[in-house]
Design a protein around this motif. Structure first.
Motif, PDB file in Angstrom:
ATOM      1  N   HIS A  20       0.862  -1.193   0.000  1.00  0.00           N
ATOM      2  CA  HIS A  20       0.000   0.000   0.000  1.00  0.00           C
ATOM      3  C   HIS A  20       0.897   1.242   0.000  1.00  0.00           C
ATOM      4  CE1 HIS A  20      -3.934   1.960   1.653  1.00  0.00           C
ATOM      5  NE2 HIS A  20      -3.122   2.914   1.207  1.00  0.00           N
ATOM      6  N   HIS A  22       1.101   4.912  -2.200  1.00  0.00           N
ATOM      7  CA  HIS A  22       0.651   5.854  -3.232  1.00  0.00           C
ATOM      8  C   HIS A  22       1.877   6.581  -3.780  1.00  0.00           C
ATOM      9  CE1 HIS A  22      -3.609   5.585  -1.912  1.00  0.00           C
ATOM     10  NE2 HIS A  22      -3.083   5.418  -0.718  1.00  0.00           N
ATOM     11  N   HIS A 204      -9.745   1.385  -0.102  1.00  0.00           N
ATOM     12  CA  HIS A 204      -9.735   2.089   1.183  1.00  0.00           C
ATOM     13  C   HIS A 204     -11.154   1.979   1.739  1.00  0.00           C
ATOM     14  CE1 HIS A 204      -6.042   3.719  -0.403  1.00  0.00           C
ATOM     15  NE2 HIS A 204      -5.817   4.416   0.684  1.00  0.00           N
ATOM     16  N   HIS A 230      -6.586   0.187   5.218  1.00  0.00           N
ATOM     17  CA  HIS A 230      -6.867   0.746   6.555  1.00  0.00           C
ATOM     18  C   HIS A 230      -7.956  -0.050   7.298  1.00  0.00           C
ATOM     19  CE1 HIS A 230      -4.252   4.017   5.540  1.00  0.00           C
ATOM     20  NE2 HIS A 230      -5.065   4.482   4.602  1.00  0.00           N
ATOM     21  N   ASP A 287       1.745   3.497   3.220  1.00  0.00           N
ATOM     22  CA  ASP A 287       0.732   4.427   2.692  1.00  0.00           C
ATOM     23  C   ASP A 287       1.406   5.555   1.892  1.00  0.00           C
ATOM     24  OD1 ASP A 287      -1.843   5.210   2.195  1.00  0.00           O
ATOM     25  OD2 ASP A 287      -2.232   6.070   4.161  1.00  0.00           O
TER      26      ASP A 287
END
Ligand code: IMP
Ligand code: ZN
Length: 351
Positions: A20, A22, A204, A230, A287
């Motif tokens: 995960h 971005h 998410h 999450h 993240d």
């Protein structure tokens, strides 16, 4: 294991899986400076900081302000290529051996960058890093909750096209963006279309407390997604928790992101504890390593220190993460072999 090797060093040497991450949020300070030089923008030209430092926490809206700054700085194919290369090298240097990056294709009419050329720039950087960096990289295309259903469908079509053309580098779809905006149910038909064409789903879900009771949460879970991003408030709702537990859905756990963005009050209160103690699959992730000033090694160290995980437990956590990657059984087996080879080395070095 010899305690002479400190925990941070052990966590760095541990081979790791990152699922995960971005792209824009993973960009380091050094890369931001390079982007500024390319665009001819001084630091004073930025509206505020581009990272949330050690010990700081900010409201969840703040990271979204920062993403916008980074996205504005990276509006050409060249900058997307450079960012991707840098992010891959940094993960590799931190001991990540398998990386799934995710990013939202953007259309920048003023520079001529299209969603297609955006994806191609990322894929070119992945291809360039293939021989140079010791990490296998895959890509998920992201849908931002702010986008129209039409744009989301275009993203799915792009993912479908590049899944076949890349080949196999594009593996799935992410649903992300500001959780306080929009209704995830709007994207259900688009996400179903993605599933039908063989793309995996990492969504998410229930990132903020209101989503524990929002109808979108059960709708998204019933798709079902292949992984939950999450899932911070799922265990606040017994029915949702039962769905996730019955299907053994893997959680992408981002400790620092949740604490710094104030959706979780402290590391000790993180929902990782709830799910890990119930043997739910959990994968530690970053993240947005740039925005939240972290590394995957640091997330493993924090998990060990906060929840009392032993080094063998950290090993198991990393090894079992391979099961939840979006690749075929052959590559999973190659990764497991790789891990087993590194395990011997790690134990020998630290005896
Ligand atoms: P990009 O898609 O590579 O530009 O990465 C930044 C984007 O990722 C943001 O604009 C958000 O849509 C998404 N994103 C990053 N972190 C989070 C998060 O914690 N929650 C929801 N969305 C996120
Ligand atoms: Zn995220």
């Amino acid at each position: 294991m010899d305690e002479a090797v400190g925990l941070p060093d052990f966590c760095r040497r541990l081979p790791k899986v990152e699922l995960h991450a971005h792209l824009s949020g993973s960009v380091s300070e050094t890369t931001i400076q390079k982007l500024q030089v390319k665009k001819g923008v001084g630091h004073e030209g930025l509206q505020g900081d581009t990272a949330i430092g050690k010990g700081e926490t900010r409201h969840l809206q703040e990271p979204f302000r920062i993403f916008k700054i980074i996205q504005d700085l990276s509006d050409t194919e060249e900058s997307i290529f450079m960012m991707t290369e840098d992010v891959i090298s940094e993960f590799a240097a931190d001991g990540v051996r398998y990386l799934e990056l995710r990013s939202t294709p953007r259309h920048m009419p003023h520079t001529g960058m299209t969603p297609q050329s955006y994806v191609e720039s990322i894929l070119s950087a992945i291809q360039k890093c293939k021989d140079r960096e010791d990490v296998v990289v895959r890509l998920l295309l992201a849908i931002d909750r702010r986008q129209s259903v039409e744009t989301a469908m275009t993203t799915v079509r792009l993912a479908q096209e590049y899944m076949l053309r890349s080949p196999g580098v594009v593996v799935g779809i992410d649903l992300s963006g500001n959780p306080a905006v929009g209704d995830g149910r709007d994207f259900i038909p688009v996400l179903k279309e993605a599933q039908n064409c063989g793309l995996k789903l990492a969504l998410h879900i229930a990132e903020i407390s209101q989503q524990a009771v929002a109808p979108e949460t059960s709708a998204l879970l019933s798709l079902p997604p292949d992984r939950v991003g999450h899932g911070t408030f799922i265990h606040h709702n017994q029915d949702l928790a039962a769905v996730v537990a019955d299907r053994k859905m893997p959680f992408e756990i981002c400790l620092t992101s949740n604490v710094k963005a104030q959706t979780v009050a402290s590391y000790g209160e993180h929902h990782f504890q709830h799910w890990y103690s119930r043997k739910q699959p959990c994968v530690l992730c970053t993240d947005d390593k740039g925005v939240f000033c972290t590394t995957l090694s640091e997330e493993y160290r924090l998990a060990a220190e906060t929840f009392g995980l032993t080094r063998p437990a950290l090993w198991d956590l990393s090894y079992s993460s391979i099961d939840h990657t979006f690749v075929g059984e052959d590559l999973k087996q190659q990764l497991r072999d790789r891990w087993n080879t590194e395990k011997e080395k790690l134990f020998l070095q630290t005896r």
